[in-house]
Write a protein that holds these residues in place. Structure first.
Motif, PDB file in Angstrom:
ATOM      1  N   UNK B  25      44.277  26.569  15.660  1.00 28.11           N
ATOM      2  CA  UNK B  25      43.350  27.694  15.848  1.00 28.11           C
ATOM      3  C   UNK B  25      44.102  28.992  16.138  1.00 28.11           C
ATOM      4  N   UNK B  26      43.366  30.062  16.209  1.00 28.05           N
ATOM      5  CA  UNK B  26      43.939  31.348  16.593  1.00 28.05           C
ATOM      6  C   UNK B  26      44.411  31.240  18.045  1.00 28.05           C
ATOM      7  N   UNK B  27      45.599  31.769  18.295  1.00 32.39           N
ATOM      8  CA  UNK B  27      46.190  31.666  19.627  1.00 32.39           C
ATOM      9  C   UNK B  27      45.247  32.238  20.687  1.00 32.39           C
ATOM     10  N   UNK B  28      45.035  31.465  21.745  1.00 35.56           N
ATOM     11  CA  UNK B  28      44.183  31.937  22.835  1.00 35.56           C
ATOM     12  C   UNK B  28      42.717  31.572  22.698  1.00 35.56           C
ATOM     13  N   UNK B  29      42.317  31.080  21.522  1.00 37.60           N
ATOM     14  CA  UNK B  29      40.912  30.687  21.345  1.00 37.60           C
ATOM     15  C   UNK B  29      40.671  29.336  22.008  1.00 37.60           C
ATOM     16  N   UNK B  72      44.414  21.318  24.111  1.00 42.71           N
ATOM     17  CA  UNK B  72      43.524  22.477  24.080  1.00 42.71           C
ATOM     18  C   UNK B  72      43.866  23.506  23.034  1.00 42.71           C
ATOM     19  N   UNK B  73      44.747  23.127  22.102  1.00 41.24           N
ATOM     20  CA  UNK B  73      45.096  24.069  21.038  1.00 41.24           C
ATOM     21  C   UNK B  73      44.869  23.392  19.684  1.00 41.24           C
ATOM     22  N   UNK B  90      36.824  20.106   4.540  1.00 41.47           N
ATOM     23  CA  UNK B  90      36.700  20.039   5.993  1.00 41.47           C
ATOM     24  C   UNK B  90      37.200  21.371   6.551  1.00 41.47           C
ATOM     25  N   UNK B  91      36.278  22.088   7.182  1.00 42.53           N
ATOM     26  CA  UNK B  91      36.555  23.425   7.682  1.00 42.53           C
ATOM     27  C   UNK B  91      36.751  23.404   9.192  1.00 42.53           C
ATOM     28  N   UNK B  92      37.760  24.112   9.640  1.00 44.42           N
ATOM     29  CA  UNK B  92      37.983  24.280  11.068  1.00 44.42           C
ATOM     30  C   UNK B  92      37.733  25.746  11.411  1.00 44.42           C
ATOM     31  N   UNK B  93      37.231  25.994  12.593  1.00 45.07           N
ATOM     32  CA  UNK B  93      36.981  27.356  13.043  1.00 45.07           C
ATOM     33  C   UNK B  93      37.302  27.467  14.524  1.00 45.07           C
ATOM     34  N   UNK B  94      37.589  28.685  14.971  1.00 42.28           N
ATOM     35  CA  UNK B  94      37.845  28.876  16.393  1.00 42.28           C
ATOM     36  C   UNK B  94      37.244  30.190  16.865  1.00 42.28           C
ATOM     37  N   UNK B  95      37.025  30.271  18.160  1.00 46.82           N
ATOM     38  CA  UNK B  95      36.535  31.511  18.755  1.00 46.82           C
ATOM     39  C   UNK B  95      36.996  31.559  20.211  1.00 46.82           C
TER      40      UNK B  95
END
Lengths: 109, 114
Positions: B25-29, B72-73, B90-95
């Motif tokens: 994921x995007x760092x910190x999400x 957690x990452x 298969x899609x992954x997403x982060x926020x």
């Protein structure tokens, strides 16, 4: 029925306005979204609207929300060939987002 | 990288085999999502992590599907005894996990089961 419903196809002439419609079921949805997916690409968030708003405008994009009828629309002004894509309507449901099946927008020359 | 990264981008496997799909994921999400998109369909929710724990796994179709996020990452989606019907993107997403914050999607992992 489906949580989020939208028509599958829309054809529009280049330069005209495109209007993509969507209905959703969860009246407690806090946010409603429009995502764009180009062929072979990932999902791109176009815009979103908070449920206490009626309208949101962002350059060529206008989102209208009728909360009473649970109806959401996306208007793209001056439609260009680069707008050709699948547009997904989505509603927030708790911590997740529920998507419709997408509307394929075809641009006629 | 700046965005959500998924590997492999394409995977062809034989029916009955085990598959792992990875998401960075995007760092910190803190929030991470897995979705599945079949041809002609919208993305279908599978599982949501807040930190290391699966806050909502109600979308996993059956017990052949499992996902972890031990630190957690990075997250791994695991599919056992693959079936042809598992073929999909298969899609992954982060926020950031805050209400209303943008959810950023990766390009997806195309899985084909033959």
């Amino acid at each position: 029925g489906e949580d989020v419903e939208q028509s599958l196809f829309l054809s529009v002439r280049e330069g005209d306005s495109s209007v993509i419609n969507c209905t959703y079921t969860d009246s407690s949805s806090t946010y409603l979204y429009w995502y764009k997916q180009e062929p072979g690409a990932g999902l791109q968030l176009l815009t979103y609207i908070f449920s206490n708003m009626d309208m949101k405008q962002d350059q060529r994009l206008t989102v209208l929300l009728n909360k009473k009828d649970k109806h959401l629309s996306l208007r793209i002004a001056d439609t260009q060939t680069g707008d050709s894509a699948i547009y997904f309507c989505a509603e927030s449901k708790g911590d997740k987002i529920i998507f419709g099946k997408g509307t394929r927008l075809h641009i006629l020359p | 990288g700046a965005g959500v990264s998924q590997t492999p981008s394409n995977k062809v496997t034989e029916k009955g085999k085990y598959v792992e799909l990875r998401c960075d994921p995007i760092s910190g999400h803190t929030a991470l999502y897995w979705y599945r998109q079949s041809l002609g369909q919208g993305p279908e929710f599978l599982i949501y992590f807040q930190g290391t724990g699966a806050a909502d796994d109600s979308g996993l179709p059956n017990d052949r599907f499992f996902a972890v996020r031990p630190e957690g990452s990075v997250s791994t989606l695991k599919i056992q005894r693959t079936e042809r019907g598992d073929s999909a993107v298969y899609l992954c997403a982060s926020s950031t996990g805050q209400p209303g914050n943008t959810i950023y999607f990766g390009e997806g992992s195309w899985l084909t089961v033959v």
